[in-house]
Design a protein around this motif. Sequence first.
Motif, PDB file in Angstrom:
ATOM      1  N   THR A  79      20.230   3.952   4.829  1.00 30.48           N
ATOM      2  CA  THR A  79      19.734   2.663   4.179  1.00 30.48           C
ATOM      3  C   THR A  79      20.577   1.523   4.288  1.00 30.48           C
ATOM      4  O   THR A  79      21.621   1.351   4.059  1.00 30.48           O
ATOM      5  CB  THR A  79      19.910   3.249   2.698  1.00 30.48           C
ATOM      6  N   GLU A  83      19.072  -2.698   0.258  1.00 29.73           N
ATOM      7  CA  GLU A  83      18.242  -1.660  -0.385  1.00 29.73           C
ATOM      8  C   GLU A  83      19.055  -0.585  -0.958  1.00 29.73           C
ATOM      9  O   GLU A  83      18.469  -0.079  -2.244  1.00 29.73           O
ATOM     10  CB  GLU A  83      17.075  -0.826   0.727  1.00 29.73           C
ATOM     11  N   ALA A  84      20.008  -0.223  -0.654  1.00 27.78           N
ATOM     12  CA  ALA A  84      21.084   0.712  -1.140  1.00 27.78           C
ATOM     13  C   ALA A  84      21.530   0.060  -2.415  1.00 27.78           C
ATOM     14  O   ALA A  84      21.621   0.883  -3.471  1.00 27.78           O
ATOM     15  CB  ALA A  84      22.047   1.236  -0.312  1.00 27.78           C
ATOM     16  N   ASN A 106      24.867   4.739   0.944  1.00 25.35           N
ATOM     17  CA  ASN A 106      24.403   5.071  -0.479  1.00 25.35           C
ATOM     18  C   ASN A 106      25.557   5.178  -1.414  1.00 25.35           C
ATOM     19  O   ASN A 106      25.675   4.851  -2.483  1.00 25.35           O
ATOM     20  CB  ASN A 106      23.375   6.270  -0.821  1.00 25.35           C
ATOM     21  N   ASP A 166      18.253  11.728   0.009  1.00 25.72           N
ATOM     22  CA  ASP A 166      17.818  10.946   0.805  1.00 25.72           C
ATOM     23  C   ASP A 166      18.241  11.782   2.131  1.00 25.72           C
ATOM     24  O   ASP A 166      19.104  11.238   2.779  1.00 25.72           O
ATOM     25  CB  ASP A 166      18.415   9.429   0.696  1.00 25.72           C
TER      26      ASP A 166
END
Length: 175
Positions: A79, A83-84, A106, A166
């Motif tokens: 990611t 976004e993370a 993440n 994820d």
Amino acid sequence: MILGCSIDKKISIFEARRAIWRSKRVVVAGQNIEVKTSILLEGKKDPRFLKKRNRTERDLFSRFHMGIQLDDVGRYSLTPEKEALYIASKVSTSVVVDAFGGCGGNAIAFAQMKNIQKVFCCEIDTKRLSMAKHNAKIYNVLSKINFICGDCTVKNWPTNAMIFLDPPWDAGMEQ
């Protein structure tokens, strides 16, 4: 479809080899998936899978230039940092489990949040877990993350934890 191959009809040798290669990474309830074919075949990597997806290293980690470690799967499925961090900013619990930790993207984002006190980064691949530890050190969040090597489905996580799922991308997942 299982691993990108139809169940009831004959498939090409290429598709069978690709399914065998993919299955080596898939664990369900602590068990590896086994693919059997009528003739003996070895798994074969799908060369189309690990394309860069038009993302720069700095999209993935802003501190990439400081020695961030990634493998091909990590580079593809990570990611991006922005976004993370956005995902992590929405978490209201103090304990987070990153069930498919990968190279740590993440988990590092969760550990950077002030309200999150502890992050568990679970990864089945020892090399990738080692990369996640190294990357967390670069971001100075190593002390907030517990790194656990193993299958996330067989662990007893704290009851107050938010579990973040994820799963790793793999060949054919874009479909």
